[in-house]
Design an enzyme around this catalytic site. Structure first.
Site, mmCIF file in Angstrom:
data_model
loop_
_atom_site.group_PDB
_atom_site.id
_atom_site.type_symbol
_atom_site.label_atom_id
_atom_site.label_comp_id
_atom_site.label_asym_id
_atom_site.label_seq_id
_atom_site.Cartn_x
_atom_site.Cartn_y
_atom_site.Cartn_z
ATOM 1 N N CYS A 83 0.850 -1.185 0.000
ATOM 2 C CA CYS A 83 0.000 0.000 0.000
ATOM 3 C C CYS A 83 0.885 1.235 0.000
ATOM 4 C CB CYS A 83 -0.889 -0.012 1.244
ATOM 5 S SG CYS A 83 -2.021 1.387 1.320
ATOM 6 N N GLU B 160 -8.913 -1.313 -2.279
ATOM 7 C CA GLU B 160 -9.265 0.107 -2.367
ATOM 8 C C GLU B 160 -10.584 0.386 -1.644
ATOM 9 O OE1 GLU B 160 -6.892 1.879 -3.194
ATOM 10 O OE2 GLU B 160 -5.698 0.433 -4.304
HETATM 11 ZN ZN ZN Z 1 -3.724 0.955 -0.098
#
Ligand code: ZN
Length: 179
Positions: free
Chosen positions: A101, A144
């Site tokens: 991420c 997401e």
């Molecule tokens: Zn992420």
């Protein structure tokens, strides 16, 4: 002109908020944000980015799978803005796969995700779309979507033993070139 936006990292409270639904897809500020996110995800070698990652607490993310140095085996697709996204249905099969991420730099984790999901979202033109997503693209969507609900992939790993450093990940995953 699209501008890269600074990415906020774990610890920033905006990543723990529930994002607000988008009422007006034609809002020029929203369209500019979409352009900025598309630019930012490309520059960052990401395969997706959610609006809260640039401190905009809105139900919007980009899915932009393509092979790049962070994800050498990612499938290629047209980068797509998804507004007010939701999962309508999913299969029963959870598969663990590596995720990273942009807001959690330096770490990768094995995260269980559904391998097939039926989703609905608005495109940047405000038109509703329904789609079946599978495997890596389905994984990006679920990652997401978590951002819009104040979750990061660390919340989904089953054990801290499923976390490794980016450096170790690259050493394991990237096939060394012949020379
Ligand atoms: Zn992420």
């Amino acid at each position: 002109m699209a501008e890269p936006r600074p990415i906020v990292e774990l610890g920033n409270p905006v990543l723990r908020q529930t994002a607000a639904a988008i009422a007006d897809p034609q809002d020029p500020a929203l369209q500019a944000l979409i352009d900025d996110l598309l630019h930012t995800v490309t520059l960052s070698n990401g395969v997706g980015i959610a609006a809260p990652q640039v401190a905009e607490s809105l139900q919007l993310f980009i899915v932009a799978s393509r092979p790049n140095p962070r994800y050498p085996n990612a499938p290629e697709m047209e980068p797509t803005a998804m507004l007010n996204p939701k999962i309508l249905a999913h299969n029963d099969e959870l598969e663990k796969g590596w995720e990273g991420c942009l807001s959690v730099p330096g770490l990768r984790g094995m995260v269980p995700r559904y391998t097939e999901i039926e989703v609905e979202y608005w495109g940047r033109d405000g038109k509703a779309t329904r789609q079946i997503l599978t495997d890596f693209i389905a994984r990006i969507f679920q990652h997401e979507l978590d951002h819009l609900n104040g979750l990061v992939f660390l919340d989904r790993v089953e054990s801290t033993h499923d976390l490794i450093s980016e450096k170790e990940f690259q050493a394991r995953m990237v096939t060394p070139s012949a020379n």
